[in-house]
Design a protein around this motif. Structure first.
Motif, short mmCIF file in Angstrom:
data_model
loop_
_atom_site.label_atom_id
_atom_site.label_comp_id
_atom_site.label_asym_id
_atom_site.label_seq_id
_atom_site.Cartn_x
_atom_site.Cartn_y
_atom_site.Cartn_z
N LEU A 250 0.76 -1.12 0.06
CA LEU A 250 -0.15 0.03 0.16
C LEU A 250 1.00 1.26 0.04
N HIS A 251 1.88 1.07 1.00
CA HIS A 251 2.93 2.47 1.01
C HIS A 251 3.67 2.60 -0.38
N TRP A 252 3.88 1.69 -1.10
CA TRP A 252 4.65 1.71 -2.53
C TRP A 252 3.38 2.16 -3.37
N VAL A 253 2.52 1.58 -3.45
CA VAL A 253 1.37 2.17 -4.43
C VAL A 253 1.23 3.68 -4.16
N ASN A 254 1.02 4.03 -3.00
CA ASN A 254 0.64 5.52 -2.59
C ASN A 254 1.76 6.40 -3.15
N ASN A 255 2.96 5.86 -2.76
CA ASN A 255 4.24 7.08 -3.15
C ASN A 255 4.41 6.60 -4.58
N THR A 256 4.27 5.67 -5.31
CA THR A 256 4.39 5.52 -6.58
C THR A 256 3.69 6.30 -7.59
N VAL A 257 2.32 6.47 -7.13
CA VAL A 257 1.47 7.10 -7.98
C VAL A 257 1.76 8.50 -7.92
N ALA A 258 2.17 9.06 -6.77
CA ALA A 258 2.73 10.54 -6.34
C ALA A 258 3.78 10.64 -7.37
N PHE A 259 4.79 9.84 -7.70
CA PHE A 259 5.86 9.95 -8.25
C PHE A 259 5.58 10.02 -9.78
N VAL A 260 4.71 8.93 -10.25
CA VAL A 260 4.41 8.88 -11.54
C VAL A 260 3.57 10.34 -12.22
N VAL A 261 2.64 10.63 -11.14
CA VAL A 261 2.09 11.82 -11.65
C VAL A 261 2.98 12.99 -11.75
N ALA A 262 3.95 13.33 -10.86
CA ALA A 262 4.89 14.32 -10.77
C ALA A 262 5.81 14.37 -11.83
N ASN A 263 5.81 13.18 -12.64
CA ASN A 263 6.90 13.16 -13.64
C ASN A 263 6.23 13.14 -14.97
N LEU A 264 5.19 12.44 -15.27
CA LEU A 264 4.29 12.39 -16.53
C LEU A 264 3.62 13.67 -16.57
N PHE A 265 2.88 14.04 -15.54
CA PHE A 265 2.15 15.28 -15.58
C PHE A 265 2.40 16.40 -14.40
N PRO A 266 3.73 16.92 -14.82
CA PRO A 266 4.44 17.76 -13.93
C PRO A 266 3.47 18.99 -13.37
N GLY A 267 2.58 19.50 -14.10
CA GLY A 267 1.91 20.65 -13.69
C GLY A 267 0.55 20.06 -12.93
N LEU A 268 0.16 19.10 -13.07
CA LEU A 268 -0.96 18.26 -12.36
C LEU A 268 -0.92 17.97 -10.95
N SER A 269 0.46 17.77 -10.64
CA SER A 269 0.70 17.60 -9.18
C SER A 269 0.80 18.90 -8.42
N GLU A 270 0.86 20.30 -8.96
CA GLU A 270 0.73 21.38 -8.29
C GLU A 270 -0.76 21.89 -8.14
N MET A 271 -1.62 21.45 -8.94
CA MET A 271 -3.03 21.76 -8.95
C MET A 271 -3.77 21.34 -7.83
N SER A 272 -4.61 22.31 -7.43
CA SER A 272 -5.71 21.78 -6.42
C SER A 272 -6.67 20.98 -7.25
N LEU A 273 -7.68 20.07 -6.42
CA LEU A 273 -8.68 19.45 -7.05
C LEU A 273 -9.75 20.44 -7.84
N ASP A 274 -9.92 21.50 -7.29
CA ASP A 274 -10.80 22.39 -7.88
C ASP A 274 -10.33 23.09 -9.02
N GLU A 275 -8.86 23.31 -9.25
CA GLU A 275 -8.37 23.43 -10.34
C GLU A 275 -8.51 22.48 -11.54
N LEU A 276 -7.91 21.40 -11.04
CA LEU A 276 -7.99 20.13 -11.85
C LEU A 276 -9.32 19.98 -12.45
N PHE A 277 -10.42 20.16 -11.78
CA PHE A 277 -11.85 19.95 -12.31
C PHE A 277 -12.61 21.18 -12.72
#
Length: 257
Positions: free
Chosen positions: A198-225
């Motif tokens: 569970l810990h690995w999945v949680n951290n890996t999702v954050a890592f993948v999002v930060a690298n494949l969608f760099p702007g996405l990780s800085e957005m709030s949910l409100d901005e995202l939607f």
């Protein structure tokens, strides 16, 4: 409680001393001051993570503060591990929504982003952290607390310790909640394997999002939607459609150790 506190102190002390020792060596190798070495914080932090992770594993396993065996894996818990992954995915958006409502300061945001931006950061965040933290907080601290306290009291205390040692207010609520979840899984199975996954999945999702969608990780949910609160709430509701069935299945499949 004394043993749990000892394990916690050792965990924090090894991290602090490991960071300082690596900074000193780095400063000597580069011919700079320690302060200048610390300014090269990303490579220093990654090397430090590798060093203190190895030291912590040696200490906790050699002293048998955490007992590791292949017994749980021999039971072939494929169903449990599948639903652990689903549960991990189901916690991400609700946790982010909760953090945004609390509006806590993120004191490590810049450094964390820099570490996530390098491939070597994957080792620090997605390999070393899940393995070492589960050995320490579930395999040792929670195991010790379960000897003296009722299960849910022990789980809550260990989750609180886990949240506090992140030393970052913005990470603490999520760390506490998944700490409770991982503590429950350890109590039910007697193994740190579900927690590591569970810990690995949680951290890996954050890592993948930060690298494949760099702007996405800085957005709030409100901005995202697109500022649509209804979509945000639907996303939270959809996540619970993953999380709640996963918790139900885990409760059915995990046998008490």
């Amino acid at each position: 409680m004394k043993k749990a506190l000892l394990y916690l102190v050792v965990f924090v002390a090894v991290q602090i001393l490991g960071n300082y020792a690596v900074s000193l060596v780095w400063a000597w190798a580069e011919g700079v001051t320690v302060d200048e070495s610390l300014m090269m914080s990303v490579p220093v932090m990654i090397v430090s993570s590798a060093v203190y992770s190895l030291i912590l594993l040696i200490i906790f396993l050699a002293c048998r503060w955490c007992v590791v065996s292949r017994t749980y894996l021999k039971s072939r818990p494929v169903g449990v591990l599948f639903w652990v992954v689903i549960a991990a995915l189901g916690t991400i958006i609700p946790s982010e929504w909760l953090l945004e409502q609390m509006n806590l300061p993120n004191v490590n945001a810049e450094l964390f982003a820099k570490i996530m931006a390098t491939p070597w950061g994957y080792l620090a965040i997605c390999i070393f952290a899940p393995l070492v933290e589960e050995v320490v907080f579930r395999g040792a601290i929670l195991r010790a607390l379960l000897e003296s306290y009722r299960p849910w009291i022990a789980i809550l205390i260990s989750a609180l310790f886990f949240a506090v040692v992140h030393f970052n207010p913005a990470q603490m609520p999520h760390a506490f909640l998944i700490g409770v979840l991982m503590g429950w899984m350890y109590w039910r199975t007697g193994s740190i394997i579900p927690g590591i996954l569970l810990h690995w999945v949680n951290n890996t999702v954050a890592f993948v999002v930060a690298n494949l969608f760099p702007g996405l990780s800085e957005m709030s949910l409100d901005e995202l939607f697109g500022g649509d609160q209804q979509r945000v709430l639907l996303a939270v509701a959809f996540s619970f459609c993953l999380l709640l069935p996963a918790l139900f299945q885990l409760n059915q499949r995990m046998k008490r150790a």
